[in-house]
Scaffold this motif. Structure first.
Motif: not given
Ligand code: FES
Length: 147
Positions: A9-11, A38-40, A42-51, A59-64
């Motif tokens: 998953v790429a945020l 997944i379009r966000v 701003c990455t500032g909207k990505v919280d630890a809980i989303h990852i 998901a086997d891997g996630v990057y922001v």
């Protein structure tokens, strides 16, 4: 045994990384289909809980992926995201997973090549790490009960 193909998953921040992904597509650059974007705003909207939720869902891997440092359209969203990613990496290491399953990457909107290269490199890294431990636990539980 089936060859392991990771689900990634790429945020991606709307202004830079998502546009870079678009650019990669326009230039017909190849990157692995394993990466689900997944379009966000701003990455500032990505919280630890989303990852963590993405990992929990398999998901086997996630990057922001956000704007270059100093170029965030919301001032310092990418810096906040970087700290959150580090926090998640620490949690994963603490529970015995590899913190390398998550990462923070920055790029500008014109960096289509970087987007494609990063997607390929991250996918390969996760391929080497193997499946998400949650998937393995579910598989073992299923075979133990004969499903
Ligand atoms: Fe791109 Fe904030 S607008 S990371």
């Amino acid at each position: 045994m089936e060859k392991f193909e990771p689900e990634i998953v790429a945020l991606c921040c709307h202004y830079c990384a998502y546009t870079a992904a678009d650019m990669a597509g326009s230039k017909r650059l190849c990157y692995p289909p394993n990466v689900k974007i997944i379009r966000v705003p701003c990455t500032g909207k990505v919280d630890a809980i989303h990852i963590m939720k993405a990992l929990q869902k398999g998901a086997d891997g996630v990057y922001v992926a956000g704007c270059l440092e100093g170029d965030c359209h919301f001032k310092n969203g990418n810096i906040r995201a970087k700290h959150r990613v580090k926090y998640v990496q620490k949690i994963l290491n603490d529970i015995g997973w590899s913190g390398e399953r998550v990462d923070m990457i920055t790029m500008s909107a014109g960096m289509g090549e970087r987007f494609a290269q990063t997607a390929a490199e991250f996918t390969e890294k996760i391929r080497q790490l193997g499946p998400n431990p949650i998937k393995l636990a579910v598989d073992q539980k299923s075979s133990a009960v004969g499903e």
